[in-house]
Design a protein around this motif. Structure first.
Motif, PDB file in Angstrom:
ATOM      1  N   SER A   1     -36.101 -65.354 107.468  1.00  0.00           N
ATOM      2  CA  SER A   1     -36.438 -64.424 106.374  1.00  0.00           C
ATOM      3  C   SER A   1     -35.785 -63.096 106.716  1.00  0.00           C
ATOM      4  O   SER A   1     -36.439 -62.167 107.203  1.00  0.00           O
ATOM      5  N   PRO A   2     -34.468 -62.955 106.505  1.00  0.00           N
ATOM      6  CA  PRO A   2     -33.758 -61.771 107.007  1.00  0.00           C
ATOM      7  C   PRO A   2     -34.162 -60.463 106.355  1.00  0.00           C
ATOM      8  O   PRO A   2     -33.856 -59.395 106.889  1.00  0.00           O
ATOM      9  N   ASN A   3     -34.843 -60.532 105.218  1.00  0.00           N
ATOM     10  CA  ASN A   3     -35.271 -59.305 104.551  1.00  0.00           C
ATOM     11  C   ASN A   3     -36.758 -59.013 104.760  1.00  0.00           C
ATOM     12  O   ASN A   3     -37.325 -58.153 104.082  1.00  0.00           O
ATOM     13  N   GLU A   4     -37.379 -59.695 105.701  1.00  0.00           N
ATOM     14  CA  GLU A   4     -38.784 -59.457 106.025  1.00  0.00           C
ATOM     15  C   GLU A   4     -38.954 -58.035 106.559  1.00  0.00           C
ATOM     16  O   GLU A   4     -38.220 -57.589 107.444  1.00  0.00           O
ATOM     17  N   ASP A   5     -39.942 -57.316 106.026  1.00  0.00           N
ATOM     18  CA  ASP A   5     -40.299 -56.007 106.567  1.00  0.00           C
ATOM     19  C   ASP A   5     -41.297 -56.199 107.698  1.00  0.00           C
ATOM     20  O   ASP A   5     -42.298 -56.900 107.544  1.00  0.00           O
ATOM     21  N   THR A   6     -41.028 -55.605 108.843  1.00  0.00           N
ATOM     22  CA  THR A   6     -41.920 -55.704 109.994  1.00  0.00           C
ATOM     23  C   THR A   6     -42.178 -54.310 110.550  1.00  0.00           C
ATOM     24  O   THR A   6     -41.687 -53.306 110.033  1.00  0.00           O
ATOM     25  N   ALA A   7     -42.938 -54.260 111.637  1.00  0.00           N
ATOM     26  CA  ALA A   7     -43.209 -52.987 112.293  1.00  0.00           C
ATOM     27  C   ALA A   7     -41.928 -52.359 112.827  1.00  0.00           C
ATOM     28  O   ALA A   7     -41.894 -51.156 113.116  1.00  0.00           O
ATOM     29  N   LYS A   8     -40.859 -53.168 112.939  1.00  0.00           N
ATOM     30  CA  LYS A   8     -39.592 -52.657 113.446  1.00  0.00           C
ATOM     31  C   LYS A   8     -38.685 -52.144 112.349  1.00  0.00           C
ATOM     32  O   LYS A   8     -37.555 -51.735 112.620  1.00  0.00           O
ATOM     33  N   GLY A   9     -39.168 -52.182 111.088  1.00  0.00           N
ATOM     34  CA  GLY A   9     -38.389 -51.571 110.028  1.00  0.00           C
ATOM     35  C   GLY A   9     -38.281 -52.395 108.768  1.00  0.00           C
ATOM     36  O   GLY A   9     -38.652 -53.571 108.733  1.00  0.00           O
ATOM     37  N   THR A  10     -37.789 -51.763 107.709  1.00  0.00           N
ATOM     38  CA  THR A  10     -37.516 -52.445 106.453  1.00  0.00           C
ATOM     39  C   THR A  10     -36.340 -53.387 106.635  1.00  0.00           C
ATOM     40  O   THR A  10     -35.339 -53.032 107.253  1.00  0.00           O
ATOM     41  N   ASP A  11     -36.474 -54.612 106.128  1.00  0.00           N
ATOM     42  CA  ASP A  11     -35.441 -55.635 106.264  1.00  0.00           C
ATOM     43  C   ASP A  11     -35.102 -55.895 107.729  1.00  0.00           C
ATOM     44  O   ASP A  11     -33.947 -56.180 108.075  1.00  0.00           O
ATOM     45  N   ALA A  12     -36.109 -55.807 108.594  1.00  0.00           N
ATOM     46  CA  ALA A  12     -35.888 -56.095 110.010  1.00  0.00           C
ATOM     47  C   ALA A  12     -35.636 -57.576 110.231  1.00  0.00           C
ATOM     48  O   ALA A  12     -34.863 -57.969 111.104  1.00  0.00           O
ATOM     49  N   GLY A  13     -36.330 -58.432 109.434  1.00  0.00           N
ATOM     50  CA  GLY A  13     -36.099 -59.864 109.509  1.00  0.00           C
ATOM     51  C   GLY A  13     -37.068 -60.596 110.418  1.00  0.00           C
ATOM     52  O   GLY A  13     -37.681 -60.012 111.321  1.00  0.00           O
TER      53      GLY A  13
END
Length: 478
Positions: A124-136
């Motif tokens: 899911s390369p466009n997943e937003d995580t705690a490491k940033g928007t589109d972190a994946g």
């Protein structure tokens, strides 16, 4: 067909990024994911199951959250009714379906934990995580006698960033034995991550290497290039400014690039039967300057493995649509090499190269075509090559403008008759809801006779546009 959307409607504005080892990178955003999983026996019934990603699928009202459709293999082949649709809202799958995650953008198959069931790696390369928007994010769905019912995430050691890193832009998995002979490679704009076994369904693994020598990776591949039964990684970067593609690295951990040739996608397999995997790269762009780099209409390059692996100064063999034996002719913007897979389709013990030309003009613009180049023990590749399109007799449907037939390709035997089936995706079909064709394995090669068409609606995905069944491959890049 996409009603009224031209190729230019796909491609976002390109931006010029900082140099990689002295060269500039030309990157399109959002990024495209490259590879699709080969069929795997996820439930242990002896039949491989087909993987149809749909990264644009809406889930519970979340646009482009993404899904993966698994069609179960059997002696009778595939049926659209024998299926399971998996999303991040499926019980046992980590995470939650969110808008534009694009779960299923890239997929890979291997028995990672060596329990006899194939496992499915989904990005899911466009997943937003705690490491940033589109972190994946990258998830392993574990096979079992009940199929794919649970999953764990593969962690990313990537640092937090204000810029999209697209972890999971491409994924590949290969198991040639226990321990470090089982590996997963993950590409992203912040670098490449290599995981080695042993893997477990609780999420543990043997070791991980985070490689930042080759940032802005577009494609990854794994192959036993030197015959030691340990898969070695290959990385292809996003396109380099002034060249027709990106740099190809045969030893990415130390930044050892191949000195001749470039591309945007890689695949591996033993094409000449010498026991060493060979490296194949698709370089689909027309050259920016004729005679300097690339070829009109696109090309495929082959570097042969040896006891020393892939020699960095070796000259690759080049295949174009003007190569003797290859159907068609090289024409501007065909994008020959825009999709790649290697599989032994004629069962002669040699890998055959499956090449997509998603922008091939037939009766309609950008209708698309797929060419198969058989492996050879000696001599130049090209002899015996053949092609499929929607205009081939026996193939369901018909070529339409912007279908991009051949944007994704894969192969595997799903009815256990020893004859691999060929799978071809056309994400532009039916207003970009997408479609996948299955060409049955036959005597000496897959055949159009009895070929099957799976549309998004036929597998239960009912939105009116932009489902991208089969995946979009490199279409957001080329």
């Amino acid at each position: 067909m996409n009603s009224g959307m031209s190729r230019g409607g796909w491609r976002p504005a390109a931006v010029l990024l900082a140099g990689l080892m002295g060269a500039s990178l030309l990157v399109a955003s959002p990024a495209a994911a490259v590879h699709g999983a080969v069929p795997g026996d996820f439930n242990g019934d002896g039949y491989r199951d087909a993987v149809l990603p749909a990264p644009g699928a809406n889930v519970s009202g979340k646009e482009s959250a993404g899904a993966v459709v698994v069609l179960y293999g059997s002696a009778a082949g595939l049926s659209a009714t024998r299926r399971r649709t998996i999303t991040q809202n499926t019980a046992g799958v980590p995470g939650t379906a969110e808008a534009y995650d694009r779960f299923g953008a890239s997929t890979a198959t291997a028995d990672l934990n060596r329990d006899g069931y194939a496992d499915l790696v989904v990005s899911s390369p466009n997943e937003d995580t705690a490491k940033g928007t589109d972190a994946g994010a990258v998830t392993v769905l574990w096979g079992s006698r009940n199929g794919l019912t649970s999953g764990t995430d593969l962690p990313t050691p990537a640092r937090a960033s204000d810029d999209p890193t697209y972890y999971g832009l491409d994924v590949v998995a290969l198991s040639t034995g226990p321990g470090e002979k089982t590996r997963v490679a993950v590409a992203g704009y912040d670098g490449t991550v290599f995981f080695s076994g042993p893997f477990s369904r609780t999420g543990t693994f043997g070791s991980v290497t985070y490689n930042r020598e080759t940032p802005s990776a577009e494609s990854v591949a794994l192959g036993d290039f030197d015959g030691n039964a340990v898969p070695e990684p290959t990385v292809v970067t996003t396109r380099l400014h002034g060249l027709s593609g990106g740099q190809v690295y045969a030893n990415p951990a130390i930044g050892e690039e191949l000195q001749q040739g470039n591309g945007l996608i890689a695949a591996t397999g033993d094409l000449n039967g010498d026991g060493y995997a060979d490296l194949v790269a698709g370089d689909p762009d027309d050259p920016e300057v004729a005679g300097v780099d690339g070829t009109l209409g696109g090309r495929v390059l082959v570097w042969y493995g040896s006891k020393r692996g892939i020699e960095t100064d070796s000259k690759p063999e080049q295949i174009t649509q003007n190569t003797a034996g290859i159907p068609g002719a090289s024409e501007k913007d065909d994008n020959f090499g825009g999709a790649l897979a290697v599989a032994d389709l004629n069962r002669d013990g040699l890998g055959d190269i499956v090449v997509g030309s998603p922008y091939e003009d037939l009766a309609k613009a950008d209708a698309g075509q797929v060419t198969v180049v058989p492996g050879r023990r000696s001599g130049a590749l090209g002899t015996g090559a053949y092609s499929f399109s929607q205009d081939t007799a026996g193939v369901p449907g018909a070529s339409e403008a912007y279908d991009s037939f051949g944007a994704t390709v894969s192969a595997g035997d799903i009815n256990k008759d020893g004859k691999p089936e060929l799978f071809v995706g056309a994400p532009g079909e039916n207003n970009y809801t997408g479609a996948v064709w299955m060409f049955p394995g036959a005597g000496s090669r897959p055949t159009a006779t009895g070929s099957r068409l799976f549309t998004a609606s036929s597998v239960g995905l009912t939105q009116r546009d932009s489902t991208y069944l089969g995946g979009n491959g490199l279409l957001w890049v080329i």
